[in-house]
Design an enzyme around this catalytic site. Structure first.
Site, PDB file in Angstrom:
ATOM      1  CB  SER A   1       4.401 -18.149 -16.439  1.00 21.03           C
ATOM      2  OG  SER A   1       3.152 -18.719 -16.121  1.00 21.03           O
TER       3      SER A   1
ATOM      4  CG  ASP B   1      -1.063 -19.310 -21.548  1.00 17.21           C
ATOM      5  OD1 ASP B   1      -0.660 -20.191 -22.342  1.00 17.21           O
ATOM      6  OD2 ASP B   1      -1.419 -19.564 -20.384  1.00 17.21           O
TER       7      ASP B   1
ATOM      8  CG  ASN C   1       7.708 -22.404 -23.916  1.00 16.94           C
ATOM      9  OD1 ASN C   1       7.545 -21.236 -24.251  1.00 16.94           O
ATOM     10  ND2 ASN C   1       6.817 -23.054 -23.153  1.00 16.94           N
TER      11      ASN C   1
ATOM     12  N   GLY D   1      -2.513 -23.343 -27.540  1.00 16.21           N
ATOM     13  CA  GLY D   1      -2.818 -24.778 -27.545  1.00 16.21           C
ATOM     14  C   GLY D   1      -4.307 -25.028 -27.340  1.00 16.21           C
TER      15      GLY D   1
ATOM     16  CB  THR E   1      14.101 -21.049 -19.582  1.00 11.61           C
ATOM     17  OG1 THR E   1      13.224 -20.591 -18.546  1.00 11.61           O
ATOM     18  CG2 THR E   1      15.084 -19.948 -19.884  1.00 11.61           C
TER      19      THR E   1
ATOM     20  CD  GLU F   1      -1.648  -1.025 -11.663  1.00  9.54           C
ATOM     21  OE1 GLU F   1      -2.683  -1.711 -11.565  1.00  9.54           O
ATOM     22  OE2 GLU F   1      -1.139  -0.411 -10.717  1.00  9.54           O
TER      23      GLU F   1
ATOM     24  CG  HIS G   1       2.111 -22.501 -31.355  1.00 11.05           C
ATOM     25  ND1 HIS G   1       1.852 -21.914 -30.136  1.00 11.05           N
ATOM     26  CD2 HIS G   1       2.516 -23.774 -31.072  1.00 11.05           C
ATOM     27  CE1 HIS G   1       2.097 -22.786 -29.162  1.00 11.05           C
ATOM     28  NE2 HIS G   1       2.501 -23.928 -29.710  1.00 11.05           N
TER      29      HIS G   1
HETATM   30  C1  FPP Z   1       1.479 -20.127 -25.224  1.00 11.32           C
HETATM   31  O1  FPP Z   1       0.445 -20.939 -25.675  1.00 11.32           O
HETATM   32  C2  FPP Z   1       2.255 -19.607 -26.320  1.00 11.32           C
HETATM   33  C3  FPP Z   1       3.541 -19.964 -26.597  1.00 11.32           C
HETATM   34  C4  FPP Z   1       4.281 -20.947 -25.824  1.00 11.32           C
HETATM   35  C5  FPP Z   1       4.283 -19.389 -27.708  1.00 11.32           C
HETATM   36  C6  FPP Z   1       3.874 -18.042 -28.196  1.00 11.32           C
HETATM   37  C7  FPP Z   1       4.068 -18.013 -29.661  1.00 11.32           C
HETATM   38  C8  FPP Z   1       3.306 -17.335 -30.556  1.00 11.32           C
HETATM   39  C9  FPP Z   1       2.244 -16.395 -30.125  1.00 11.32           C
HETATM   40  C10 FPP Z   1       3.455 -17.491 -32.027  1.00 11.32           C
HETATM   41  C11 FPP Z   1       4.775 -17.211 -32.650  1.00 11.32           C
HETATM   42  C12 FPP Z   1       5.514 -16.035 -32.120  1.00 11.32           C
HETATM   43  C13 FPP Z   1       6.034 -15.036 -32.877  1.00 11.32           C
HETATM   44  C14 FPP Z   1       6.842 -13.973 -32.225  1.00 11.32           C
HETATM   45  C15 FPP Z   1       5.822 -14.928 -34.317  1.00 11.32           C
HETATM   46  P1  FPP Z   1       0.363 -22.445 -25.153  1.00 11.32           P
HETATM   47  O2  FPP Z   1       0.893 -23.308 -26.232  1.00 11.32           O
HETATM   48  O3  FPP Z   1       1.058 -22.583 -23.852  1.00 11.32           O
HETATM   49  O4  FPP Z   1      -1.190 -22.605 -24.989  1.00 11.32           O
HETATM   50  P2  FPP Z   1      -1.943 -23.555 -23.969  1.00 11.32           P
HETATM   51  O5  FPP Z   1      -1.580 -23.073 -22.592  1.00 11.32           O
HETATM   52  O6  FPP Z   1      -3.382 -23.322 -24.306  1.00 11.32           O
HETATM   53  O7  FPP Z   1      -1.490 -24.961 -24.252  1.00 11.32           O
END
Ligand code: FPP
Length: 246
Positions: free
Chosen positions: A200, A24, A72, A27, A70, A211, A41
Site C-alpha cells: 500500500s 490496518d 487517505n 474500520g 497520501t 521481512e 480509530h
Molecule cells: C487503517 O484502518 C488505519 C488508518 C487509515 C489510520 C491509522 C490511525 C490510527 C491507528 C489512529 C490514530 C493514530 C495516531 C498516531 C494516534 P482503516 O480505516 O483503513 O480500516 P479498514 O481497512 O478496516 O477500513
C-alpha cells in the site's frame, strides 16, 4: 545474517533495529461492532500507545507507523477531521511520556499538507524531543512511497541543473539520502495487520529487503503479546539479501 542487530537482554532475542507497521483494520473493527469508523480509530490510537511503549521497553531503536497516507485525503472530511483530532490528542497525552522515556518524534510525509494547527503541534513536539536518543518514533503522515521517491528525484534534478550533482554520481545511496528517511536505517521488519497482502505505497524504496509479517488481527486488537511473538518469529528468518546460502 542477524549478527549486526542488538539483543534484548531479557528475552535473548536478536532485535530488528527498525520496525515499521501498517496499522490496518480500524474500520472493520468498528463495523463488526456496528460502531462508527471513528470509534475504530480511537481504539487504534490505544494500540499505538501500546506499541510505542512496548518498543521502547524491548529496545527497538526506530519505530515507523503508517498513520495517514497520501490516499487517505480521499476519505470523508469528517473521518479526516477525526483522525487529525486523534493525532493532536495523542501528541498532547503522550508528550511527557516521550520526554521521560527519551523518545524522539519525527514525521515522514507531506507536513505542508496537514492542517496548520496539527503541523504546529507536530513541530513543537519534534523540537521538544529532538535531543532524545533512546528510540525514534516516525509517524508517517500524508505519506506515500511514490510521492517520496518523486520528491527525491526532483531534489536531485535541481542539484544536477545547478551543477551541484553530476549525473554519473546518481547512485541508490544518493537517492536514499534525498528521502524522508535519509538518516534512518531501512526497516528489517514490516508488520501489516488485518490480513491484506499489500504494501500500500508504504516505504517502497526502504522495504526492498524487509521481512514482511502479515497478521489477520485487526489493528485495534493488536497486543503486546502478538508483537513479541512476531519479534520471536523474525528471529527464525534467515535474511540473505539476494546472496547464496553459505
Ligand atoms: C487503517 O484502518 C488505519 C488508518 C487509515 C489510520 C491509522 C490511525 C490510527 C491507528 C489512529 C490514530 C493514530 C495516531 C498516531 C494516534 P482503516 O480505516 O483503513 O480500516 P479498514 O481497512 O478496516 O477500513
Amino acid at each position: 545474517m542477524k549478527s549486526d542487530v542488538p539483543e534484548n537482554p531479557e528475552t535473548g532475542l536478536q532485535l530488528p533495529v527498525h520496525v515499521a507497521v501498517i496499522m490496518d483494520g480500524n474500520g472493520r473493527w468498528a463495523k463488526k461492532r456496528m460502531l462508527n469508523r471513528v470509534k475504530g480509530h480511537e481504539k487504534g490510537a490505544d494500540a499505538v500507545r501500546m506499541i510505542v511503549r512496548a518498543s521502547r521497553e524491548i529496545g527497538i531503536r526506530y519505530l515507523t507507523l503508517f498513520a495517514f497516507s497520501t490516499e487517505n485525503w480521499q476519505r470523508p472530511k469528517a473521518e479526516i477531521k477525526a483522525l487529525m483530532t486523534l493525532l493532536k490528542r495523542f501528541l498532547t497525552s503522550e508528550k511527557q511520556e516521550m520526554i521521560d522515556n527519551n523518545i524522539r518524534i519525527n514525521i515522514i510525509g507531506q507536513m505542508e499538507r496537514l492542517p496548520s494547527d496539527v503541523a504546529a503541534q507536530l513541530k513543537e513536539t519534534m523540537a521538544e524531543t529532538a535531543a532524545n536518543d533512546a528510540m525514534q518514533l516516525n509517524l508517517a503522515l500524508s505519506y506515500g512511497g511514490r510521492a517520496e521517491i518523486a520528491m527525491a528525484c526532483a531534489a536531485i534534478a535541481r542539484k544536477v541543473k545547478d551543477g551541484a550533482v553530476d549525473i554519473a554520481s546518481i547512485t541508490p545511496e544518493l537517492v536514499a539520502q534525498h528521502l524522508y528517511t535519509a538518516d534512518i536505517p531501512d526497516p528489517e521488519l514490516l508488520i501489516r495487520t488485518s490480513g491484506e497482502y499489500r504494501i500500500s505505497n508504504f516505504l517502497l524504496w526502504q522495504a526492498a529487503y524487509t521481512e514482511l509479517f502479515i497478521t489477520p488481527t485487526l489493528w485495534p486488537d493488536f497486543t503486546r503479546e502478538e508483537f513479541v511473538a512476531i519479534l520471536s518469529e523474525y528471529n527464525k528468518r534467515e535474511r540473505r539479501f539476494g546472496r547464496a546460502d553459505d
